[in-house]
Structure formats: C-alpha cells, structure tokens
Design a protein around this motif. Structure first.
Motif, PDB file in Angstrom:
ATOM      1  N   MET A 115      -5.385 108.739 -22.811  1.00 21.81           N
ATOM      2  CA  MET A 115      -5.325 107.729 -21.754  1.00 21.81           C
ATOM      3  C   MET A 115      -5.063 108.295 -20.372  1.00 21.81           C
ATOM      4  N   GLN A 116      -4.357 109.446 -20.317  1.00 23.72           N
ATOM      5  CA  GLN A 116      -3.950 109.951 -19.004  1.00 23.72           C
ATOM      6  C   GLN A 116      -4.391 111.382 -18.728  1.00 23.72           C
ATOM      7  N   GLY A 117      -4.862 112.098 -19.757  1.00 25.05           N
ATOM      8  CA  GLY A 117      -5.409 113.424 -19.512  1.00 25.05           C
ATOM      9  C   GLY A 117      -4.440 114.568 -19.683  1.00 25.05           C
ATOM     10  N   PHE A 118      -3.200 114.291 -20.130  1.00 21.94           N
ATOM     11  CA  PHE A 118      -2.276 115.394 -20.399  1.00 21.94           C
ATOM     12  C   PHE A 118      -1.559 115.127 -21.714  1.00 21.94           C
ATOM     13  N   ASP A 119      -1.435 116.195 -22.492  1.00 20.86           N
ATOM     14  CA  ASP A 119      -0.953 116.088 -23.870  1.00 20.86           C
ATOM     15  C   ASP A 119       0.566 116.096 -23.890  1.00 20.86           C
ATOM     16  N   VAL A 120       1.152 114.942 -23.595  1.00 19.70           N
ATOM     17  CA  VAL A 120       2.605 114.767 -23.599  1.00 19.70           C
ATOM     18  C   VAL A 120       2.948 113.689 -24.617  1.00 19.70           C
ATOM     19  N   PRO A 121       3.887 113.929 -25.529  1.00 18.80           N
ATOM     20  CA  PRO A 121       4.275 112.878 -26.473  1.00 18.80           C
ATOM     21  C   PRO A 121       4.992 111.744 -25.761  1.00 18.80           C
ATOM     22  N   HIS A 122       4.743 110.522 -26.230  1.00 21.17           N
ATOM     23  CA  HIS A 122       5.196 109.340 -25.494  1.00 21.17           C
ATOM     24  C   HIS A 122       5.301 108.169 -26.465  1.00 21.17           C
ATOM     25  N   TRP A 123       6.333 107.348 -26.306  1.00 26.90           N
ATOM     26  CA  TRP A 123       6.513 106.173 -27.157  1.00 26.90           C
ATOM     27  C   TRP A 123       5.893 104.941 -26.508  1.00 26.90           C
ATOM     28  N   VAL A 124       5.156 104.159 -27.320  1.00 25.31           N
ATOM     29  CA  VAL A 124       4.637 102.868 -26.893  1.00 25.31           C
ATOM     30  C   VAL A 124       5.036 101.835 -27.942  1.00 25.31           C
ATOM     31  N   LEU A 125       4.966 100.568 -27.553  1.00 21.58           N
ATOM     32  CA  LEU A 125       5.291  99.472 -28.453  1.00 21.58           C
ATOM     33  C   LEU A 125       4.022  98.744 -28.861  1.00 21.58           C
ATOM     34  N   CYS A 126       3.767  98.655 -30.157  1.00 22.25           N
ATOM     35  CA  CYS A 126       2.644  97.878 -30.689  1.00 22.25           C
ATOM     36  C   CYS A 126       3.177  96.506 -31.103  1.00 22.25           C
ATOM     37  N   HIS A 127       2.635  95.445 -30.501  1.00 18.58           N
ATOM     38  CA  HIS A 127       3.234  94.132 -30.750  1.00 18.58           C
ATOM     39  C   HIS A 127       2.220  93.018 -30.964  1.00 18.58           C
ATOM     40  N   GLY A 128       0.928  93.278 -30.805  1.00 22.79           N
ATOM     41  CA  GLY A 128      -0.077  92.243 -30.983  1.00 22.79           C
ATOM     42  C   GLY A 128      -1.381  92.850 -31.461  1.00 22.79           C
ATOM     43  N   VAL A 129      -2.244  92.007 -32.005  1.00 23.84           N
ATOM     44  CA  VAL A 129      -3.567  92.469 -32.436  1.00 23.84           C
ATOM     45  C   VAL A 129      -4.615  91.460 -31.985  1.00 23.84           C
ATOM     46  N   VAL A 130      -5.787  91.976 -31.655  1.00 27.95           N
ATOM     47  CA  VAL A 130      -6.977  91.182 -31.383  1.00 27.95           C
ATOM     48  C   VAL A 130      -8.106  91.843 -32.162  1.00 27.95           C
ATOM     49  N   PRO A 131      -9.263  91.202 -32.287  1.00 26.98           N
ATOM     50  CA  PRO A 131     -10.342  91.846 -33.041  1.00 26.98           C
ATOM     51  C   PRO A 131     -10.671  93.232 -32.498  1.00 26.98           C
ATOM     52  N   GLY A 132     -10.481  94.234 -33.340  1.00 25.95           N
ATOM     53  CA  GLY A 132     -10.857  95.593 -33.001  1.00 25.95           C
ATOM     54  C   GLY A 132      -9.844  96.393 -32.222  1.00 25.95           C
ATOM     55  N   ALA A 133      -8.714  95.788 -31.821  1.00 26.55           N
ATOM     56  CA  ALA A 133      -7.762  96.515 -30.978  1.00 26.55           C
ATOM     57  C   ALA A 133      -6.336  96.075 -31.267  1.00 26.55           C
ATOM     58  N   VAL A 134      -5.417  97.001 -31.009  1.00 25.44           N
ATOM     59  CA  VAL A 134      -3.982  96.725 -31.086  1.00 25.44           C
ATOM     60  C   VAL A 134      -3.470  96.612 -29.648  1.00 25.44           C
ATOM     61  N   VAL A 135      -2.615  95.644 -29.395  1.00 25.49           N
ATOM     62  CA  VAL A 135      -2.093  95.414 -28.049  1.00 25.49           C
ATOM     63  C   VAL A 135      -0.730  96.097 -27.940  1.00 25.49           C
ATOM     64  N   ILE A 136      -0.589  96.937 -26.920  1.00 25.66           N
ATOM     65  CA  ILE A 136       0.620  97.728 -26.771  1.00 25.66           C
ATOM     66  C   ILE A 136       1.290  97.452 -25.425  1.00 25.66           C
ATOM     67  N   GLU A 137       2.543  97.856 -25.337  1.00 26.28           N
ATOM     68  CA  GLU A 137       3.256  97.972 -24.069  1.00 26.28           C
ATOM     69  C   GLU A 137       3.509  99.449 -23.836  1.00 26.28           C
ATOM     70  N   ASP A 138       3.096  99.932 -22.679  1.00 30.00           N
ATOM     71  CA  ASP A 138       3.349 101.314 -22.294  1.00 30.00           C
ATOM     72  C   ASP A 138       4.368 101.285 -21.157  1.00 30.00           C
ATOM     73  N   PRO A 139       5.545 101.869 -21.343  1.00 32.10           N
ATOM     74  CA  PRO A 139       6.556 101.778 -20.289  1.00 32.10           C
ATOM     75  C   PRO A 139       6.327 102.705 -19.099  1.00 32.10           C
ATOM     76  N   TRP A 140       5.206 103.435 -19.104  1.00 32.30           N
ATOM     77  CA  TRP A 140       4.951 104.383 -18.011  1.00 32.30           C
ATOM     78  C   TRP A 140       3.571 104.137 -17.417  1.00 32.30           C
ATOM     79  N   ALA A 141       3.459 104.283 -16.101  1.00 32.11           N
ATOM     80  CA  ALA A 141       2.173 104.169 -15.410  1.00 32.11           C
ATOM     81  C   ALA A 141       2.006 105.362 -14.480  1.00 32.11           C
ATOM     82  N   ASN A 142       0.771 105.841 -14.368  1.00 36.54           N
ATOM     83  CA  ASN A 142       0.465 107.036 -13.589  1.00 36.54           C
ATOM     84  C   ASN A 142       0.015 106.633 -12.191  1.00 36.54           C
ATOM     85  N   ALA A 143       0.964 106.488 -11.277  1.00 36.34           N
ATOM     86  CA  ALA A 143       0.660 105.998  -9.935  1.00 36.34           C
ATOM     87  C   ALA A 143      -0.367 106.867  -9.223  1.00 36.34           C
TER      88      ALA A 143
END
Length: 358
Positions: A289-317
C-alpha cells in the motif's frame, strides 16, 4: 458486485503530472485548488484526472483528481472542479467499470449538503489524526456494492510505533466495550507500554495486553511460527534479549488464558470472525500500500463482496495520503492475504478479539 443499470458517463481519464497540467484544467481549476493538488508527491497512489468534456469538445466542463492506495478497492476524489456533480458522476462511473467497492471524497472544498446530493454519506471526523498527517476536516463515502459496514471511530496513531495499541483500542470502541471518548494518547501509550517488544508490538504480547486490559473479552492469538518475530532489523545482541521478552509473553499468555493457535489463519477464517462480530487485529507489511516493507497493525472489522474493510491508524502525508484513505478502507482478499504474509521467513500474526462474555 451487483449489476447497475445507469449508462456510463462520457469522460476521459488521464494521468496527473503536477509539472504539466493540461490546459483545460488550468483554465477550469481555481489556483489554490490546483496548488494543493501539486503540493504532495502523489505518484505512488496513481493520481489521475477524470475529465468531463465540454460542449465544444475541447474545453472541460468538469474534472476531478482521483487517487488510491495500491492494491485496494476504492478511489478517492481529492477535489472536483467545474461542474462538480458531473465530475463526481464520472468518477463513480469509472469506479464501477473497475469493479471497485467504494468512492471517497476529501472535504477540502465540498460541503456535506453538496456531497449528500450526489449520494455520499459523511465520515465521522477523526478523534485524532495520525502523527505528522495532514488532511481535510471532513470526508465522505459512497459504497458501490452490497453489504452494510458499521463505522468505527477513526483514531490516528500519535507515534510511529503504537499501531498495535491503537487497533486494539479502536476495536474495543467499535464493539462498545470502550467509550469513544476514552480513545486518547494516555490510553494509546498505556496499552502500548504493556504490549511492546520495544518498540514493536508482537502478536502474543499484544494479545496478552488486550486480555489484561479487558478481562471479559475473549482473545485468541494466531501465529504460525514458534520462533520470535519482528526481530530481523535488530542487531544480533538486541535480538537475544527481545527474544527473551517474547518467550515471557508466551508464558504470560498461558497464565492469563490467551490461547496461541499455531495454524496459518486463512482469509476465510478472517471473514468468518468478522461475520461473528469479532475484530481481527492483523499484522501486515506496508510494502503493497505504501511502498516500504515495514510491519504494521491494522484492524479488520467489516466485509463487502471481494474485500475486507480495515482501519489503518497511519497515513502517509508525503504521498497525499490522509485519514480519508485510511478509514473504512476496502482491501481485496487476495491483496490482504499477500500483505499479511510477513517476510523474510514468511509468517502471519493476528489477534482476534471477541465480544464481552462471548
């Protein structure tokens, strides 16, 4: 995705190059808006202009700057200029043709009333922005697929290392176990301090910290290797004492009743857990998603057809990435499967939190 009867909108899609803006765009877009578009290096998020031609076929009647994190199932409108409803209709039509789950819209220049008029619902404003992140005060979303996804609070991690703690706190707030107003920096740092392997949170330590913080919430850890993890970047001497801490976490898990499942957690099991209204804290790499191989925790909390909906607590400004990207983010199953295979010596780590008394 369900079938849609609306005809495609007449539009063109061209790459966005901040150094050579198309002449019709320069004539159409306000100077301050175009300067904001050019202020970040958005190249990693495939920036494009979706343009609606004018009556003469040469000028543009409307245009929108759209971006998206790679390997996801959404488009984000940064801004729309000219005939804004026409621009948004063109973006939605483009997203449908690509089979995407969602279109988002940053609220730099659009009001809630104008967004609602073209089918967008407001996103709840973040409780805290991610560290160093810049973003609009508001954002909007339009789902293009079936499936209801309830909205958790968005809380951006305030350090570079508290993603694990934040995902656990947001999960508990979403579940109703923790009041939303309790999501703050002291809570973030307190949970991180109990879970950290200095500075990362490895799966077993995070699971133990969650169980200690909320004894009534069932917690399971999935880690498909027996060895210590997240130590590859450390000098050899540091690996030794960090490995001791991880062995201590495993002993603590036995004492507080946190099971550690050594089987590989497949995507089907993640979907099933979410279907049971459980929350999955998933360890991923940001390489996709961001181009650098850093381990990171996300929250999976919803599903839609074909995808899992997550919360990512970090954004790359630096890439023009904001909380609007990171919140209610649909990721295709195959992409999330790849992101959560942590290398080298691949493994998968997750913490699943059930509801109180489940």
């Amino acid at each position: 995705m369900p079938p849609h009867q609306e005809p495609p909108v007449n539009s063109s899609v061209v790459p966005f190059d901040p150094d050579t803006l198309p002449t019709p765009l320069r004539r159409l877009g306000p100077h301050d808006v175009l300067e904001r578009w050019r202020a970040a290096d958005r190249s990693a998020h495939a920036p494009h202009i979706v343009a609606v031609p004018g009556a003469d076929g040469e000028e543009w009647a409307a245009a929108a700057l759209v971006t998206a994190r790679p390997h996801t199932a959404y488009l984000k409108i940064v801004d729309a200029v000219g005939d804004v409803p026409a621009a948004v209709d063109a973006v939605v039509s483009y997203a449908r043709r690509r089979g995407l789950a969602q279109v988002k819209w940053e609220g730099w220049t659009v009001s809630a009333e104008a967004a609602a008029a073209v089918g967008f619902a407001p996103l709840r404003a973040p409780l805290a922005p991610a560290q160093d992140a810049d973003g609009p005060g508001s954002g909007y979303v339009r789902w293009l697929c079936d499936g209801a996804v309830t909205e958790p609070p968005y809380y951006g991690q305030t350090t570079h290392f508290t993603c694990g703690a934040v995902t656990a706190l947001v999960a508990q707030a979403h579940a109703g176990t923790l009041p939303w107003e309790s999501l703050d920096r002291p809570a973030e740092l307190a949970l991180w301090r109990d879970a950290t392997n200095f500075p990362a949170c490895e799966p077993v330590g995070l699971g133990v910290a969650v169980r200690r913080a909320w004894p009534s919430s069932p917690v399971s850890v999935f880690l498909d290797v027996e060895r210590p993890v997240l130590l590859d970047h450390c000098p050899q001497g540091e690996r030794e004492w960090r490995a001791v801490l991880q062995r201590m976490s495993r002993a603590d898990a036995g004492r507080v009743g946190v099971p550690i499942d050594s089987r590989h957690l497949p995507m089907t099991a993640i979907r099933s857990a979410i279907g049971r209204r459980e929350h999955v804290l998933l360890l991923v790499s940001l390489a996709g998603m961001q181009g650098f191989d850093v381990p990171h925790w996300v929250l999976c909390h919803g599903v839609v057809p074909g995808a899992v909906v997550i919360e990512d607590p970090w954004a790359n400004a630096a890439a023009g990435d904001t909380w609007v990207d990171a919140h209610l983010l649909p990721v295709p199953d195959a992409s999330l499967d790849a992101m959560s295979t942590i290398s080298p010596d691949p493994f998968r780590g997750a913490v699943i939190i059930g509801g109180p008394g489940a």
